[in-house]
Design a protein around this motif. Structure first.
Motif, mmCIF file in Angstrom:
data_model
loop_
_atom_site.group_PDB
_atom_site.id
_atom_site.type_symbol
_atom_site.label_atom_id
_atom_site.label_comp_id
_atom_site.label_asym_id
_atom_site.label_seq_id
_atom_site.Cartn_x
_atom_site.Cartn_y
_atom_site.Cartn_z
ATOM 1 N N LEU A 89 -8.358 -11.604 -5.849
ATOM 2 C CA LEU A 89 -8.829 -10.360 -6.470
ATOM 3 C C LEU A 89 -8.068 -9.117 -6.013
ATOM 4 N N GLY A 90 -7.486 -9.178 -4.823
ATOM 5 C CA GLY A 90 -6.798 -8.015 -4.289
ATOM 6 C C GLY A 90 -6.467 -8.200 -2.827
ATOM 7 N N VAL A 91 -6.181 -7.070 -2.161
ATOM 8 C CA VAL A 91 -5.780 -7.091 -0.756
ATOM 9 C C VAL A 91 -6.787 -6.295 0.064
ATOM 10 N N GLY A 92 -7.340 -6.939 1.093
ATOM 11 C CA GLY A 92 -8.230 -6.275 2.038
ATOM 12 C C GLY A 92 -7.487 -6.008 3.331
ATOM 13 N N SER A 97 -8.639 -2.227 16.462
ATOM 14 C CA SER A 97 -8.750 -1.268 17.563
ATOM 15 C C SER A 97 -8.393 -1.978 18.860
ATOM 16 N N GLY A 98 -7.875 -1.223 19.788
ATOM 17 C CA GLY A 98 -7.536 -1.782 21.090
ATOM 18 C C GLY A 98 -6.065 -1.622 21.378
ATOM 19 N N GLY A 99 -5.705 -1.923 22.591
ATOM 20 C CA GLY A 99 -4.343 -1.683 23.025
ATOM 21 C C GLY A 99 -3.464 -2.906 22.970
ATOM 22 N N GLY A 100 -2.281 -2.703 23.503
ATOM 23 C CA GLY A 100 -1.312 -3.778 23.586
ATOM 24 C C GLY A 100 -0.050 -3.468 22.822
ATOM 25 N N MET A 101 0.966 -4.221 23.171
ATOM 26 C CA MET A 101 2.269 -4.056 22.526
ATOM 27 C C MET A 101 2.458 -5.043 21.375
ATOM 28 N N LYS A 102 1.529 -5.986 21.245
ATOM 29 C CA LYS A 102 1.602 -6.958 20.157
ATOM 30 C C LYS A 102 0.179 -7.336 19.777
ATOM 31 N N ILE A 103 0.037 -8.073 18.702
ATOM 32 C CA ILE A 103 -1.288 -8.498 18.257
ATOM 33 C C ILE A 103 -1.857 -9.459 19.292
ATOM 34 N N ASN A 104 -3.059 -9.118 19.768
ATOM 35 C CA ASN A 104 -3.691 -9.926 20.803
ATOM 36 C C ASN A 104 -5.195 -9.974 20.552
ATOM 37 N N PRO A 105 -5.714 -11.096 20.054
ATOM 38 C CA PRO A 105 -7.141 -11.203 19.758
ATOM 39 C C PRO A 105 -8.047 -10.969 20.968
ATOM 40 N N GLU A 106 -7.520 -11.139 22.167
ATOM 41 C CA GLU A 106 -8.331 -10.917 23.369
ATOM 42 C C GLU A 106 -8.490 -9.440 23.693
ATOM 43 N N LYS A 107 -7.580 -8.606 23.219
ATOM 44 C CA LYS A 107 -7.606 -7.180 23.555
ATOM 45 C C LYS A 107 -7.930 -6.281 22.373
ATOM 46 N N GLN A 108 -7.976 -6.839 21.180
ATOM 47 C CA GLN A 108 -8.191 -6.030 19.984
ATOM 48 C C GLN A 108 -9.389 -6.552 19.205
ATOM 49 N N SER A 109 -9.999 -5.643 18.475
ATOM 50 C CA SER A 109 -11.143 -6.032 17.641
ATOM 51 C C SER A 109 -11.060 -5.299 16.310
ATOM 52 N N PRO A 110 -11.621 -5.891 15.270
ATOM 53 C CA PRO A 110 -11.580 -5.261 13.948
ATOM 54 C C PRO A 110 -12.433 -4.002 13.910
ATOM 55 N N ASP A 111 -11.923 -2.984 13.224
ATOM 56 C CA ASP A 111 -12.688 -1.751 12.992
ATOM 57 C C ASP A 111 -13.236 -1.839 11.575
ATOM 58 N N TYR A 112 -14.444 -2.357 11.459
ATOM 59 C CA TYR A 112 -15.047 -2.594 10.146
ATOM 60 C C TYR A 112 -15.242 -1.305 9.347
ATOM 61 N N GLY A 113 -15.467 -0.197 10.028
ATOM 62 C CA GLY A 113 -15.669 1.079 9.343
ATOM 63 C C GLY A 113 -14.423 1.600 8.657
ATOM 64 N N ALA A 114 -13.258 1.112 9.062
ATOM 65 C CA ALA A 114 -11.995 1.567 8.474
ATOM 66 C C ALA A 114 -11.455 0.577 7.435
ATOM 67 N N PHE A 115 -12.221 -0.460 7.113
ATOM 68 C CA PHE A 115 -11.800 -1.468 6.140
ATOM 69 C C PHE A 115 -11.541 -0.822 4.776
ATOM 70 N N VAL A 116 -10.466 -1.263 4.126
ATOM 71 C CA VAL A 116 -10.171 -0.834 2.753
ATOM 72 C C VAL A 116 -9.817 -2.065 1.925
ATOM 73 N N PHE A 117 -10.118 -1.987 0.638
ATOM 74 C CA PHE A 117 -9.781 -3.063 -0.286
ATOM 75 C C PHE A 117 -9.161 -2.456 -1.532
ATOM 76 N N PHE A 118 -8.090 -3.057 -1.989
ATOM 77 C CA PHE A 118 -7.424 -2.615 -3.208
ATOM 78 C C PHE A 118 -7.376 -3.784 -4.187
ATOM 79 N N HIS A 119 -8.025 -3.629 -5.332
ATOM 80 C CA HIS A 119 -7.938 -4.628 -6.396
ATOM 81 C C HIS A 119 -6.513 -4.632 -6.933
ATOM 82 N N TYR A 120 -6.072 -5.757 -7.436
ATOM 83 C CA TYR A 120 -4.710 -5.835 -7.968
ATOM 84 C C TYR A 120 -4.483 -4.844 -9.114
ATOM 85 N N GLN A 121 -5.546 -4.455 -9.828
ATOM 86 C CA GLN A 121 -5.412 -3.454 -10.892
ATOM 87 C C GLN A 121 -5.039 -2.088 -10.322
ATOM 88 N N GLU A 122 -5.344 -1.834 -9.055
ATOM 89 C CA GLU A 122 -5.015 -0.567 -8.408
ATOM 90 C C GLU A 122 -3.598 -0.560 -7.833
#
Length: 178
Positions: A89-92, A97-122
């Motif tokens: 349907l689109g891209v979410g 949030s969190g620190g680090g020099m690379k993606i690290n699931p142990e140090k970062q967590s999703p910021d649900y309040g900043a979630f955006v979704f774009f339908h392919y029509q957009e």
């Protein structure tokens, strides 16, 4: 440290994160971790153009005008990393949030309040190109909205902390590669 529900180190965990914001596809969930490319944001570009035209004052004013444009679409450029889910349907996009020099699931967590979704029509176009035109192990992903705005990300073809990344990136490159 992320909570169990926020653990995106596995594909199932990443799907659960997107499920929490009602962004899972019935057929397709192509999830990747990416670096948000702030250097191509309106804020950064506006600052550089303003500085060239009007010096230090133009740098500040151009940055503020660009930042306002960025925020009208999304506050994605307030973050360094994000999870992207390409569904049927689109891209979410969920910033991390969190620190680090690379993606690290142990140090970062999703910021649900900043979630955006774009339908392919957009969207007018999605591209995945070799980073700087030559680096095949990293792809520059550009999501162009119909209004001309662009979101820029850089994603490794293989991300050691995200075992599902390699398969997802192969799919993205086959669909959107240039």
């Amino acid at each position: 440290m992320t909570g169990f529900m926020d653990d995106f180190s596995t594909y199932l965990g990443a799907c659960n994160i997107f499920r929490r914001v009602n962004c899972t596809g019935n057929k397709e969930n192509c999830i990747v971790g990416a670096i948000v490319d702030y250097s191509k944001s309106s804020s950064s570009t506006g600052s550089m153009i303003g500085n060239g035209a009007f010096g230090p004052a133009g740098y500040v004013i151009g940055g503020l005008l660009g930042e306002e444009r960025d925020r009208r679409v999304s506050n994605i450029y307030d973050y360094v990393f994000a999870l992207l889910n390409f569904t049927e349907l689109g891209v979410g996009i969920i910033p991390l949030s969190g620190g680090g020099m690379k993606i690290n699931p142990e140090k970062q967590s999703p910021d649900y309040g900043a979630f955006v979704f774009f339908h392919y029509q957009e969207l007018s176009e999605i591209t995945a190109k070799n980073y700087l035109g030559i680096r095949k192990s990293v792809k520059a992903i550009t999501i162009r909205l119909s209004n001309g705005y662009k979101l820029h990300f850089n994603a490794n073809m293989v991300e050691n902390t995200l075992p599902y990344q390699e398969n997802a990136m192969k799919i993205i490159v086959s669909k959107y590669g240039k």
